[in-house]
Design a protein around this motif. Structure first.
Motif, PDB file in Angstrom:
ATOM      1  N   GLY A  30     -29.552 -52.755   1.384  1.00  0.00           N
ATOM      2  CA  GLY A  30     -29.480 -51.977   2.617  1.00  0.00           C
ATOM      3  C   GLY A  30     -29.864 -52.808   3.830  1.00  0.00           C
ATOM      4  O   GLY A  30     -29.207 -52.753   4.867  1.00  0.00           O
ATOM      5  N   THR A  41     -35.948 -49.940   5.557  1.00  0.00           N
ATOM      6  CA  THR A  41     -35.284 -49.105   4.564  1.00  0.00           C
ATOM      7  C   THR A  41     -36.326 -48.148   3.998  1.00  0.00           C
ATOM      8  O   THR A  41     -37.495 -48.507   3.850  1.00  0.00           O
ATOM      9  N   SER A  97     -29.130 -41.957  -3.865  1.00  0.00           N
ATOM     10  CA  SER A  97     -28.580 -41.200  -2.735  1.00  0.00           C
ATOM     11  C   SER A  97     -29.515 -40.091  -2.272  1.00  0.00           C
ATOM     12  O   SER A  97     -29.160 -39.298  -1.409  1.00  0.00           O
ATOM     13  N   TYR A 120     -34.038 -46.188   7.741  1.00  0.00           N
ATOM     14  CA  TYR A 120     -32.747 -45.883   7.137  1.00  0.00           C
ATOM     15  C   TYR A 120     -32.973 -45.397   5.708  1.00  0.00           C
ATOM     16  O   TYR A 120     -33.664 -46.062   4.930  1.00  0.00           O
ATOM     17  N   GLY A 122     -31.528 -42.185   2.489  1.00  0.00           N
ATOM     18  CA  GLY A 122     -30.446 -41.403   1.915  1.00  0.00           C
ATOM     19  C   GLY A 122     -30.149 -40.097   2.638  1.00  0.00           C
ATOM     20  O   GLY A 122     -30.979 -39.543   3.359  1.00  0.00           O
ATOM     21  N   THR A 129     -25.677 -43.148   5.097  1.00  0.00           N
ATOM     22  CA  THR A 129     -27.086 -43.448   5.328  1.00  0.00           C
ATOM     23  C   THR A 129     -27.546 -42.692   6.568  1.00  0.00           C
ATOM     24  O   THR A 129     -26.806 -42.572   7.539  1.00  0.00           O
ATOM     25  N   LYS A 131     -30.121 -42.586   9.652  1.00  0.00           N
ATOM     26  CA  LYS A 131     -31.003 -43.390  10.511  1.00  0.00           C
ATOM     27  C   LYS A 131     -31.732 -42.416  11.417  1.00  0.00           C
ATOM     28  O   LYS A 131     -31.098 -41.614  12.115  1.00  0.00           O
TER      29      LYS A 131
END
Length: 151
Positions: A30, A41, A97, A120, A122, A129, A131
Motif C-alpha cells: 500500500g 497505512t 479488505s 489509508y 480498507g 482504499t 483515505k
C-alpha cells in the motif's frame, strides 16, 4: 460500501475513496502503491477474545502486535486473530479488505496513526482504499482502547 459512505457523509468527514486496479495485500504494498510512508497505512485486524470480537486498527509500521499487552488492555483471558471465515462473518468483508469503520464492533486504535494528517485503509471492498484523517476513525468507531498510547 453504501453503509460506509452513508456514515462518512452523515458525520461530514473529509475523505476520499481511491479505486485501484490491483488488490493491495500488505502495508508495504500500500505504501509503495500510494507513494506514502508505511506508517500511513492503517490495516484493520479482527481479533477474537473470550468476550467477543474486536477490530484493531494498527499503524502499518507497527510490526508484530503485542498480544499480551492487548489481553491486558481488554482484560481478557484468550485472544487470537480471527479466522478468515470469522472475519467475513463479523465484518461482511474478506481479510485484506476490512473497513476502517465497523459499526457496532469495539475498536482499538494505534495512537501512532495520529502522526499523520491522513491514513489509508480498507473500505470493505477489494481494490478500493479509504483515505481519511485519524480523528475520523475515532469519531466513527466505538473506540474502547489505544495501542502505544504512551509512545
Amino acid at each position: 460500501m453504501d453503509e460506509l459512505l452513508a456514515k462518512l457523509n452523515q458525520y461530514d468527514v473529509v475523505y476520499e475513496i481511491i479505486e485501484h486496479t490491483k488488490q493491495i495485500h500488505s502495508a508495504q504494498e500500500g505504501a509503495e502503491y500510494f507513494g506514502i510512508d508505511i506508517g500511513q497505512t492503517a490495516p484493520t485486524l479482527i481479533m477474537k477474545t473470550d468476550k467477543g470480537y474486536y477490530a484493531v486498527i494498527i499503524c502499518g509500521d507497527y510490526g508484530r502486535v503485542d498480544l499480551e499487552a492487548m489481553k491486558a488492555l481488554l482484560n481478557v483471558e484468550q485472544l487470537r486473530l480471527a479466522k478468515p471465515n470469522e472475519v467475513e462473518q463479523v465484518t461482511g468483508s474478506k481479510i485484506g479488505s476490512v473497513a476502517l469503520i465497523n459499526s457496532g464492533l469495539p475498536t482499538i486504535i494505534d495512537k501512532q496513526l495520529f502522526r499523520y494528517d491522513y491514513v489509508y485503509g480498507g473500505t470493505g471492498v477489494p481494490q478500493t482504499t479509504l483515505k481519511l484523517p485519524p480523528d475520523a476513525i475515532v469519531q466513527l468507531n466505538e473506540i474502547v482502547g489505544y495501542l502505544r498510547a504512551d509512545s
